[in-house]
Scaffold this motif. Structure first.
Motif, PDB file in Angstrom:
ATOM      1  N   SER A 176     141.486  13.576  45.936  1.00 35.83           N
ATOM      2  CA  SER A 176     140.927  12.499  46.468  1.00 35.83           C
ATOM      3  C   SER A 176     139.867  12.324  45.434  1.00 35.83           C
ATOM      4  O   SER A 176     139.566  12.851  44.383  1.00 35.83           O
ATOM      5  N   GLU A 177     139.035  11.171  45.629  1.00 35.75           N
ATOM      6  CA  GLU A 177     137.955  10.758  44.677  1.00 35.75           C
ATOM      7  C   GLU A 177     136.916  11.862  44.704  1.00 35.75           C
ATOM      8  O   GLU A 177     136.504  12.274  43.491  1.00 35.75           O
ATOM      9  N   LEU A 178     136.728  12.365  45.700  1.00 39.29           N
ATOM     10  CA  LEU A 178     135.762  13.711  45.561  1.00 39.29           C
ATOM     11  C   LEU A 178     136.555  14.951  46.172  1.00 39.29           C
ATOM     12  O   LEU A 178     137.017  14.868  47.333  1.00 39.29           O
ATOM     13  N   ALA A 179     136.286  15.895  45.387  1.00 36.97           N
ATOM     14  CA  ALA A 179     137.050  16.976  45.739  1.00 36.97           C
ATOM     15  C   ALA A 179     136.427  18.263  45.954  1.00 36.97           C
ATOM     16  O   ALA A 179     135.245  18.269  45.758  1.00 36.97           O
ATOM     17  N   GLY A 180     137.141  19.464  46.486  1.00 40.59           N
ATOM     18  CA  GLY A 180     136.278  20.573  46.800  1.00 40.59           C
ATOM     19  C   GLY A 180     136.695  21.686  46.001  1.00 40.59           C
ATOM     20  O   GLY A 180     136.150  22.982  46.127  1.00 40.59           O
ATOM     21  N   ASP A 181     137.242  21.758  44.917  1.00 40.87           N
ATOM     22  CA  ASP A 181     137.400  22.545  43.999  1.00 40.87           C
ATOM     23  C   ASP A 181     136.457  22.456  42.912  1.00 40.87           C
ATOM     24  O   ASP A 181     136.097  21.566  42.648  1.00 40.87           O
ATOM     25  N   PHE A 182     136.003  23.664  42.278  1.00 40.66           N
ATOM     26  CA  PHE A 182     135.168  23.691  41.097  1.00 40.66           C
ATOM     27  C   PHE A 182     135.130  25.097  40.288  1.00 40.66           C
ATOM     28  O   PHE A 182     135.180  26.019  41.063  1.00 40.66           O
ATOM     29  N   TYR A 183     134.821  24.726  39.112  1.00 42.35           N
ATOM     30  CA  TYR A 183     134.774  25.635  38.302  1.00 42.35           C
ATOM     31  C   TYR A 183     133.814  25.832  37.348  1.00 42.35           C
ATOM     32  O   TYR A 183     133.360  24.671  37.047  1.00 42.35           O
ATOM     33  N   ALA A 184     133.250  27.009  36.902  1.00 44.91           N
ATOM     34  CA  ALA A 184     132.215  27.134  35.788  1.00 44.91           C
ATOM     35  C   ALA A 184     132.239  28.357  35.115  1.00 44.91           C
ATOM     36  O   ALA A 184     132.620  29.452  35.479  1.00 44.91           O
ATOM     37  N   TRP A 185     131.800  28.396  33.974  1.00 47.52           N
ATOM     38  CA  TRP A 185     131.635  29.557  33.173  1.00 47.52           C
ATOM     39  C   TRP A 185     130.421  29.455  32.051  1.00 47.52           C
ATOM     40  O   TRP A 185     129.981  28.350  31.617  1.00 47.52           O
ATOM     41  N   TYR A 186     130.149  30.597  31.821  1.00 45.37           N
ATOM     42  CA  TYR A 186     128.871  30.622  30.850  1.00 45.37           C
ATOM     43  C   TYR A 186     128.882  31.895  30.129  1.00 45.37           C
ATOM     44  O   TYR A 186     129.314  32.995  30.343  1.00 45.37           O
ATOM     45  N   ARG A 187     128.264  31.680  28.866  1.00 44.46           N
ATOM     46  CA  ARG A 187     128.275  32.861  27.972  1.00 44.46           C
ATOM     47  C   ARG A 187     126.821  33.418  28.219  1.00 44.46           C
ATOM     48  O   ARG A 187     125.612  33.063  28.056  1.00 44.46           O
ATOM     49  N   ILE A 188     126.948  34.822  28.738  1.00 41.33           N
ATOM     50  CA  ILE A 188     125.791  35.521  29.229  1.00 41.33           C
ATOM     51  C   ILE A 188     125.173  36.026  28.018  1.00 41.33           C
ATOM     52  O   ILE A 188     123.997  35.975  27.918  1.00 41.33           O
ATOM     53  N   ASP A 189     125.734  36.685  27.012  1.00 37.06           N
ATOM     54  CA  ASP A 189     125.285  37.214  25.881  1.00 37.06           C
ATOM     55  C   ASP A 189     126.177  37.329  24.750  1.00 37.06           C
ATOM     56  O   ASP A 189     127.168  36.355  24.868  1.00 37.06           O
ATOM     57  N   GLN A 190     126.280  37.853  23.680  1.00 34.39           N
ATOM     58  CA  GLN A 190     127.143  37.795  22.593  1.00 34.39           C
ATOM     59  C   GLN A 190     128.631  38.200  22.971  1.00 34.39           C
ATOM     60  O   GLN A 190     129.546  37.677  22.441  1.00 34.39           O
ATOM     61  N   HIS A 191     128.667  39.029  23.892  1.00 36.55           N
ATOM     62  CA  HIS A 191     129.865  39.430  24.111  1.00 36.55           C
ATOM     63  C   HIS A 191     130.493  39.202  25.773  1.00 36.55           C
ATOM     64  O   HIS A 191     131.636  39.800  25.948  1.00 36.55           O
ATOM     65  N   ARG A 192     129.692  38.929  26.458  1.00 41.22           N
ATOM     66  CA  ARG A 192     129.780  38.779  27.860  1.00 41.22           C
ATOM     67  C   ARG A 192     129.899  37.244  28.212  1.00 41.22           C
ATOM     68  O   ARG A 192     129.060  36.334  27.942  1.00 41.22           O
ATOM     69  N   TYR A 193     130.779  36.928  29.227  1.00 40.80           N
ATOM     70  CA  TYR A 193     131.312  35.704  29.757  1.00 40.80           C
ATOM     71  C   TYR A 193     131.075  35.769  31.423  1.00 40.80           C
ATOM     72  O   TYR A 193     131.995  36.758  31.810  1.00 40.80           O
ATOM     73  N   GLY A 194     130.410  35.006  31.982  1.00 39.45           N
ATOM     74  CA  GLY A 194     130.645  34.860  33.672  1.00 39.45           C
ATOM     75  C   GLY A 194     131.473  33.843  33.853  1.00 39.45           C
ATOM     76  O   GLY A 194     131.389  32.548  33.205  1.00 39.45           O
ATOM     77  N   VAL A 195     132.529  33.851  34.729  1.00 34.53           N
ATOM     78  CA  VAL A 195     133.531  32.648  35.152  1.00 34.53           C
ATOM     79  C   VAL A 195     133.558  32.751  36.660  1.00 34.53           C
ATOM     80  O   VAL A 195     133.676  33.720  37.418  1.00 34.53           O
TER      81      VAL A 195
END
Length: 378
Positions: A176-195
């Motif tokens: 639909s126009e506005l959805a309920g799924d969401f994703y995000a990821w960020y680089r925490i430091d040189q070797h770690r990633y949060g997803v």
């Protein structure tokens, strides 16, 4: 505001003009046939000429095209279908009048014209037109706001990461126009990633607003809180702040949250009531099983962190249940079965994976958002 009088009899036009002018209606236009009416309105033009036509008074019996057929033509055009049409006619056939109303006319007045009756029916039709116009304007404003909200929602979704350590990308097909799924990821430091991939309860404005609320705190939570169990507790606490006493249900979402350490070659994750993700560890499939309940459903959660190690390469497929529901006609599909289906496809791009999994010739309607996230270490 203008009223268009359509009658091939000049005397009838004069009578109606006199009645309406004395009643204070000054913007009057006249046509002697359906074609003249169409020309006045600009029916066959890209640009509508008579945008302010508020009402049409039309004779039933006219040359070439009668009033009934004329009414049907106008009703078939979205630009004119909301203009009230009152038939002013000498035809006394009740079946004909019923047919006219079925064709889209709002009312009718019998000849000889009764001045009080005509004016009363005009006022009634104009009130209806004003109400319709108000609703149309309100709906357009709401549509514009929904479009803006959709653009804002899409803008906060994470962009592709493709660096020396990892590749993270997604494919998203909202229902639909506005959805309920969401994703995000960020680089925490040189070797770690949060997803994180989450599936909010419901759809529409409420689900979208809650997604925006969660997205506003995700970056801080993922990058600040090193322990993912603590991060889940913080998200659960934040969701519980949204509880409203007048509502019988809490807002909640399922999610898989993970931190990938490409130096230590390990993945720590929590599955909060979400469909099991699939990790291909050195080409062997492993399921990312449940670790706690949905976030926001209860005041407190018992969170159990899981750890996954790999040696050479790792591919993780995360998805929301809209994918498997659509694949399996809204029946539960075991994660193990999906892992088997993906056994020789998980190396493809996310869009190609979804394209292969979804039925190509199905008549089924997509009733839920479809989202798939693919993570590859290098």
């Amino acid at each position: 505001m203008s009223i268009i009088v359509v009658d091939d009899n000049a005397t009838n036009q004069l009578i109606i003009k006199t009645i309406l002018t004395k009643a204070g209606y000054s913007d009057l236009k006249f046509a002697s046939s359906a074609q003249e009416l169409f020309d006045l309105l600009g029916l066959h033009c890209t640009l509508v000429k008579e945008r302010n036509a508020e009402l049409i008074l039309m004779d039933m019996m006219m040359p070439v095209m009668d009033g009934l057929e004329t009414c049907k033509v106008l009703q078939a055009d979205s630009r004119f279908k909301d203009i009230p049409i009152i038939f002013v006619t000498a035809v006394g056939d009740s079946n004909k009048m019923a047919e006219a109303l079925d064709a889209g006319a709002s009312d009718y007045v019998m000849k000889p014209i009764n001045r009080m009756e005509l004016l009363a029916r005009i006022r009634s039709s104009l009130r209806l037109k004003k109400e319709i116009d108000w609703h149309k304007e309100r709906d357009q404003r709401m549509k514009n706001k929904l479009e803006l909200a959709k653009q804002v929602q899409r803008s906060v979704l994470s962009k592709v990461i493709d660096d020396d350590n990892i590749s993270i990308r997604a494919v998203y097909q909202p229902s639909s126009e506005l959805a309920g799924d969401f994703y995000a990821w960020y680089r925490i430091d040189q070797h770690r990633y949060g997803v994180i991939l989450l599936d909010m309860m419901g759809h529409g404005i409420s689900a979208s607003l809650v997604c925006m609320y969660i997205s506003s705190m995700l970056r801080d939570t993922i990058t600040r809180v090193s322990d993912i169990e603590q991060a889940i507790h913080e998200l659960n606490h934040s969701m519980n702040q949204l509880h409203m006493e007048d509502e019988l249900i809490n807002y909640y979402f399922t999610a898989i949250y993970m931190v990938i350490d490409t130096k230590e070659k390990k993945v720590e994750y929590v599955n909060a009531g979400h469909p099991s993700g699939i990790a291909y560890v050195d080409q062997q499939a492993a399921l990312l099983e449940h670790g706690c309940g949905a976030i926001g459903l209860f005041q407190t959660l018992t969170v159990e962190k899981q750890t996954l190690h790999y040696q050479d390469n790792l591919t993780i497929i995360l998805y929301t249940d809209g994918l498997t529901d659509y694949m399996n006609h809204r029946e539960d599909m075991p994660a193990a079965k999906l892992a088997e289906l993906l056994n020789d496809k998980y190396k493809l791009e996310p869009s190609a994976i979804v394209g292969l999994l979804l039925p190509q010739d199905s008549d089924a309607i997509q009733k839920d958002d479809i989202c798939l996230v693919k993570i590859e270490t290098k």
